[in-house]
Enzyme design. Structure first.
Site, mmCIF file in Angstrom:
data_model
loop_
_atom_site.group_PDB
_atom_site.id
_atom_site.type_symbol
_atom_site.label_atom_id
_atom_site.label_comp_id
_atom_site.label_asym_id
_atom_site.label_seq_id
_atom_site.Cartn_x
_atom_site.Cartn_y
_atom_site.Cartn_z
ATOM 1 N N LYS A 124 0.865 -1.185 0.000
ATOM 2 C CA LYS A 124 0.000 0.000 0.000
ATOM 3 C C LYS A 124 0.892 1.222 0.000
ATOM 4 O O LYS A 124 2.050 1.172 0.450
ATOM 5 C CB LYS A 124 -0.899 0.021 1.246
ATOM 6 C CG LYS A 124 -2.229 0.708 1.010
ATOM 7 C CD LYS A 124 -3.181 -0.137 0.162
ATOM 8 C CE LYS A 124 -4.538 0.537 0.037
ATOM 9 N NZ LYS A 124 -5.493 -0.322 -0.683
ATOM 10 N N ASP A 164 -6.911 4.202 -4.800
ATOM 11 C CA ASP A 164 -7.567 4.049 -3.503
ATOM 12 C C ASP A 164 -8.264 5.375 -3.237
ATOM 13 O O ASP A 164 -8.529 6.136 -4.174
ATOM 14 C CB ASP A 164 -6.535 3.703 -2.415
ATOM 15 C CG ASP A 164 -7.173 3.192 -1.119
ATOM 16 O OD1 ASP A 164 -7.599 2.018 -1.104
ATOM 17 O OD2 ASP A 164 -7.252 3.949 -0.138
#
Length: 445
Positions: A124, A164
């Site tokens: 991430k 995201d």
């Protein structure tokens, strides 16, 4: 191994990272018994190796705003685990981004990706830069400045970022364009790209659609085959929430709430196709706020609130982490909710999860229910590698199959003696065993 011993040690070493500790605690509590059945795991300290990221990259990002001022943000990439494939996970642009949040997301991503059965590890990344209120030119300059550092750490067989919160097709395109220029290659290093340059059909829809496919697998165990007669509360109004709502409407459900960071709308008449089209345009074209929907259609708007105290039968938290607490969960159960399926990452607090499970409602954690997005990202990687593209129907069929397989894994590992399926336990054990076996086979790295 005892969960508390591991958590105590992680808290000592990482004392200011509550989201990360929360995510690790939730997983370890589920897998402790299974882990202790494998003494070979403990001999190689596997649990600590699995909890701590392989690599944390952090760097300063300097960019110039429209007034000619130099602005500074932080950029991050957390490469958590690549035992089963290249690192894979989104980039988040939001003022709240910090190492704790990204470590929790990367940890969750490792397990989520393992559930898809596709060869992807977990990662991430992101920045405390917020696109809100910025011009397209400012966003482009920021994305290009970010990639001046990040491009060294990613690649089609190394680490494949995606979008995201705060990172949609526009931001992915800007980052990919700069990557392509710097790396001098045109490969599938980012997913969520435009279909004109290697993106997959239904990638924007995938997380929302996948959540509903998982939800329907759960409901079918109760004899429910569509959403007719179901009243649905959704949080959020980005890609995940809007495409979740779209699929609910296709299955004849009634959506009554959506939200953003300022508050939520409650429309007792239901958000129909026309109204949903307005939300798509409002959020994606004009970058507007959800309160404008209430002004246009004359429904209730609650500033600073969350929709979980409105009466519904299905709740789909699709905004952000820890948006649904214990009081919210008790209100949902009291109001007759039968299922909660998470479109966001860890949107329910531990107390809320306990409320749902005690009430024996159908509860699907994000690492299982919202795996549709990364699943189609994995399919996009495959299409890029093969230099071809699949039709919308082909991708959708593969997504349905993947979500069905994830549900089956959860049922296999999560069915309790009384027949209730603990989807949290099922998802965690299924994913953990896959990653653990891969790590054991590859030696101590």
């Amino acid at each position: 191994m005892t969960t508390q011993t591991v958590i105590d040690e992680l808290q000592r070493r990482f004392p200011n990272e509550p989201e990360y500790i929360q995510a690790v605690h939730e997983v370890l509590a589920s897998i402790e018994d299974v882990y202790n059945q494998h003494p070979e795991f403990e001999r190689v300290n596997l649990i600590e190796r699995l909890c701590i990221p392989d690599r944390i990259v952090s760097f300063r990002v300097n960019w110039v705003d429209d007034q000619g001022r130099v602005q500074t943000n932080m950029g991050y990439r957390i490469q958590h685990n690549n035992a089963i494939g290249p690192y894979k996970g989104g980039m988040r642009f939001h003022a709240s981004v910090c190492p704790s949040i990204l470590k929790f997301l990367a940890f969750e991503q490792t397990f989520k990706n393992a559930l898809t059965t596709l060869p992807m590890g977990g990662a991430k990344g992101g920045s405390d830069f917020s696109p809100r209120g910025k011009s397209n030119a400012e966003i482009m300059r920021f994305c290009q400045a970010l990639m001046l550092e990040l491009w060294r750490h990613v690649g089609p067989d190394t680490d494949v970022p995606a979008g995201d919160i705060g990172v949609g097709g526009r931001e992915v395109a800007y980052m990919y364009g700069m990557y392509k220029k710097l790396a001098r290659e045109n490969t599938g290093t980012f997913t969520g790209k435009g279909v004109e340059f290697g993106g997959s059909l239904i990638r924007p829809e995938a997380t929302g659609y996948g959540n509903i496919y998982f939800l329907m697998n759960m409901l079918q165990s109760r004899g429910i085959t569509d959403l007719q007669g179901q009243t649905v509360c959704i949080s959020g109004s980005g890609n995940v929430a809007t495409y979740t709502a779209e699929k609910v409407l296709q299955l004849r459900g009634k959506v009554i709430t959506m939200s953003d960071s300022d508050g939520y709308i409650y429309d007792p008449d239901g958000i129909d196709r026309e109204k949903l089209d307005y939300i798509f345009e409002l959020k994606n074209v004009y970058r507007g706020r959800i309160r404008e929907y209430a002004e246009k259609y004359g429904c209730k708007y609650v500033a600073g609130g969350r929709p979980w105290h409105e009466k519904c039968t299905i709740a789909l938290p699709s905004a952000t982490q820890n948006e649904l607490n214990g009081d919210d969960a008790r209100a949902l159960v009291a109001n007759g909710v039968i299922a909660v399926s998470e479109g966001a990452n860890m949107p329910s607090t531990p107390e809320a999860v306990k409320v749902f499970q005690t009430a024996k409602i159908l509860y699907a954690p994000g690492k299982a229910a919202n795996a549709g997005g990364v699943s189609v990202s994995g399919l996009e990687m495959t299409q890029n590698a093969m230099h071809l593209s699949w039709s919308k129907d082909e991708v959708d069929a593969k997504l349905r199959e993947i979500m069905g397989n994830i549900h089956a894994q959860c049922v296999r590992y999560g069915t309790q003696p009384d027949g209730y399926v603990d989807y949290v336990k099922g998802a965690n054990i299924a994913a953990f065993m896959k990653v653990a076996k891969a790590m054991m086979a590859q030696g101590v790295l």
